[in-house]
Design a protein around this motif. Structure first.
Motif, PDB file in Angstrom:
ATOM      1  N   THR A 176      24.425 -88.458  53.943  1.00 24.54           N
ATOM      2  CA  THR A 176      25.895 -88.357  54.213  1.00 24.54           C
ATOM      3  C   THR A 176      26.888 -88.440  53.186  1.00 24.54           C
ATOM      4  O   THR A 176      26.648 -89.146  52.133  1.00 24.54           O
ATOM      5  CB  THR A 176      26.342 -89.344  55.422  1.00 24.54           C
ATOM      6  OG1 THR A 176      25.281 -89.310  56.378  1.00 24.54           O
ATOM      7  CG2 THR A 176      27.519 -89.047  55.939  1.00 24.54           C
ATOM      8  N   CYS A 177      28.035 -87.617  53.210  1.00 20.77           N
ATOM      9  CA  CYS A 177      29.036 -87.706  52.163  1.00 20.77           C
ATOM     10  C   CYS A 177      29.418 -89.163  52.029  1.00 20.77           C
ATOM     11  O   CYS A 177      29.678 -90.089  52.912  1.00 20.77           O
ATOM     12  CB  CYS A 177      30.325 -86.998  52.817  1.00 20.77           C
ATOM     13  SG  CYS A 177      31.801 -87.027  51.779  1.00 20.77           S
ATOM     14  N   LEU A 178      29.381 -89.608  50.729  1.00 24.92           N
ATOM     15  CA  LEU A 178      29.681 -90.774  50.414  1.00 24.92           C
ATOM     16  C   LEU A 178      31.117 -91.596  50.587  1.00 24.92           C
ATOM     17  O   LEU A 178      31.493 -92.697  51.316  1.00 24.92           O
ATOM     18  CB  LEU A 178      29.537 -91.141  48.941  1.00 24.92           C
ATOM     19  CG  LEU A 178      28.011 -90.975  48.450  1.00 24.92           C
ATOM     20  CD1 LEU A 178      27.961 -90.639  46.887  1.00 24.92           C
ATOM     21  CD2 LEU A 178      27.282 -92.139  48.918  1.00 24.92           C
ATOM     22  N   LEU A 179      31.935 -90.530  50.669  1.00 25.34           N
ATOM     23  CA  LEU A 179      33.417 -91.010  51.090  1.00 25.34           C
ATOM     24  C   LEU A 179      33.588 -91.017  52.583  1.00 25.34           C
ATOM     25  O   LEU A 179      34.236 -92.217  52.940  1.00 25.34           O
ATOM     26  CB  LEU A 179      34.496 -89.629  50.760  1.00 25.34           C
ATOM     27  CG  LEU A 179      34.962 -89.603  49.255  1.00 25.34           C
ATOM     28  CD1 LEU A 179      35.511 -88.347  49.000  1.00 25.34           C
ATOM     29  CD2 LEU A 179      35.590 -90.781  48.808  1.00 25.34           C
ATOM     30  N   ALA A 180      32.604 -90.298  53.274  1.00 23.89           N
ATOM     31  CA  ALA A 180      32.652 -90.449  54.853  1.00 23.89           C
ATOM     32  C   ALA A 180      32.192 -91.794  55.305  1.00 23.89           C
ATOM     33  O   ALA A 180      32.453 -92.637  56.128  1.00 23.89           O
ATOM     34  CB  ALA A 180      31.900 -89.289  55.454  1.00 23.89           C
ATOM     35  N   GLN A 181      31.420 -92.560  54.111  1.00 25.16           N
ATOM     36  CA  GLN A 181      30.700 -93.863  54.303  1.00 25.16           C
ATOM     37  C   GLN A 181      31.681 -94.725  54.039  1.00 25.16           C
ATOM     38  O   GLN A 181      31.221 -95.864  53.822  1.00 25.16           O
ATOM     39  CB  GLN A 181      29.366 -93.903  53.825  1.00 25.16           C
ATOM     40  CG  GLN A 181      28.286 -92.971  54.204  1.00 25.16           C
ATOM     41  CD  GLN A 181      27.066 -93.161  53.436  1.00 25.16           C
ATOM     42  OE1 GLN A 181      26.427 -94.354  53.555  1.00 25.16           O
ATOM     43  NE2 GLN A 181      26.621 -92.013  52.866  1.00 25.16           N
ATOM     44  N   GLY A 182      32.743 -94.560  53.213  1.00 24.98           N
ATOM     45  CA  GLY A 182      33.730 -95.447  52.688  1.00 24.98           C
ATOM     46  C   GLY A 182      33.492 -95.929  51.399  1.00 24.98           C
ATOM     47  O   GLY A 182      34.239 -96.691  50.957  1.00 24.98           O
ATOM     48  N   LEU A 183      32.768 -95.086  50.936  1.00 26.44           N
ATOM     49  CA  LEU A 183      32.655 -95.416  49.330  1.00 26.44           C
ATOM     50  C   LEU A 183      33.504 -94.646  48.498  1.00 26.44           C
ATOM     51  O   LEU A 183      33.607 -93.201  48.780  1.00 26.44           O
ATOM     52  CB  LEU A 183      31.111 -95.189  48.935  1.00 26.44           C
ATOM     53  CG  LEU A 183      30.070 -96.093  49.725  1.00 26.44           C
ATOM     54  CD1 LEU A 183      28.562 -95.491  49.822  1.00 26.44           C
ATOM     55  CD2 LEU A 183      29.953 -97.226  49.105  1.00 26.44           C
ATOM     56  N   LEU A 184      33.969 -95.292  47.432  1.00 20.80           N
ATOM     57  CA  LEU A 184      34.927 -94.662  46.385  1.00 20.80           C
ATOM     58  C   LEU A 184      34.052 -93.734  45.567  1.00 20.80           C
ATOM     59  O   LEU A 184      33.931 -94.101  44.473  1.00 20.80           O
ATOM     60  CB  LEU A 184      35.671 -95.667  45.881  1.00 20.80           C
ATOM     61  CG  LEU A 184      36.835 -96.265  46.885  1.00 20.80           C
ATOM     62  CD1 LEU A 184      37.607 -97.470  45.927  1.00 20.80           C
ATOM     63  CD2 LEU A 184      37.925 -95.255  47.186  1.00 20.80           C
TER      64      LEU A 184
END
Length: 331
Positions: free
Chosen positions: A229-237
């Protein structure tokens, strides 16, 4: 017919760029067959005098990695500039200042005091520091001057091309060498990497929501990262939206967020500000207290947004009383 002469030199950096050249593996043999390495002191026995004996412009190209922090590094940059037809800023440190550029958060005295007096591993009750000039029985010993700020290569000498990355990806190195040997080079001043954001080549792009709205920012060690999954969608910067592509999304493929080492695209004035803006645009907060809570997930904003680019940014350095921001040699 003689081979074209090239040079490699290492200034303020970790040495990873030198290793990246070796990472060409067997392809480096093709490079050696096509060119004469006239100066590469980290790998072969060359001296400064070998460069001084060259005629101006005798080097077809020089790759300089590392930022400029000392007088010796500046002298070598000027010398190699004079001897080279093409000068390439090789890697993040020479391109935008790199990790060494974070030293611009401190002034010269703070750094020297910590390194020689205050660091936990230092025992120096006499507070002795290296002297730039000291006379001994054998004669006068000298050391380079330690400048007041870290500079990028193009803040010191004129640069023809930029090969970004920490270190530059092997694919970009290969393409740059091929362009150099064929003479099929882009306009001077070009960055030798695709001029689109990393998100364009990210393998997780299909999983990125059309609209991101984050109520929490997480750090990689705090969560079990979903490898699909998209890292930004996981809340990761992940700084992919504000970073130039060309690395093959190496960090993301390794299940880690992009840290921005290839720098911004040509349409961005300040890479750190662009990254900050990108992150701010996806936060879902309605009040000051909620904003502060979310921003607690960024304990080191400068280290995150300007990890590789502080000297090249509009900020450049922290300025003390009576100082002007662009005085790189100031104490």
């Amino acid at each position: 017919m003689s081979k074209p002469k090239v040079a490699f030199y290492w200034c303020a950096s970790c040495g990873g760029c030198e290793e990246a050249v070796v990472d060409l593996a067997e392809e480096i043999l093709q490079v050696v067959e096509a060119v004469e390495i006239a100066f590469w002191p980290v790998a072969l026995d060359f001296k400064r005098e070998d460069v001084e004996r060259l005629a101006d412009g005798e080097l077809v190209a020089t790759f300089i990695n590392g930022a400029i922090r000392t007088s010796e590094q500046a002298e070598m940059a000027h010398l190699l500039r004079a001897k080279s037809q093409i000068l390439i800023a090789f890697g993040s440190c020479s391109h935008t200042g790199g990790v060494p550029g974070l030293a611009n958060l401190y002034d010269r005295e703070e750094i020297l005091r910590y390194v020689y007096e205050e660091a936990p591993s230092v025992i120096n009750p006499q507070r002795v520091r290296p002297e730039e000039r000291i006379e001994v029985d054998e004669g006068m010993l000298t050391l380079p001057s330690f400048w007041g700020a870290v500079q990028t290569l193009d803040q010191t000498v004129e640069v023809d091309y930029y090969l970004p990355g920490c270190p530059p990806p092997v694919g970009l190195i290969r393409s740059a060498l091929q362009a150099l040997l064929s003479g099929n080079l882009p306009p001077k001043g070009s960055v030798l990497a695709p001029d689109v954001a990393l998100c364009a080549e990210c393998p997780r792009k299909p999983t990125k929501p059309e609209r991101l709205a984050l109520k929490e920012l997480k750090r990689p060690h705090q969560v079990l990262i979903d490898p699909e999954t998209c890292l930004l969608a996981q809340g990761l910067l992940c700084l992919g939206p504000a970073t130039r592509s060309g690395c093959g999304a190496a960090c993301i493929t390794g299940n880690m967020p992009c840290t921005g080492c290839l720098g911004p695209t040509s349409r961005v004035l300040d890479g750190g500000a662009k990254a900050l803006s990108a992150v701010a645009s996806i936060l879902d907060a309605t009040g000051e207290a909620e904003i502060e809570r979310i921003l607690e997930g960024i304990p080191d904003p400068v280290g995150l947004f300007y990890r590789y680019s502080l000297p090249a940014s509009l900020l450049y350095r922290r300025v003390g009383n009576g100082e002007r921001a662009r005085e790189g040699r100031s104490s």
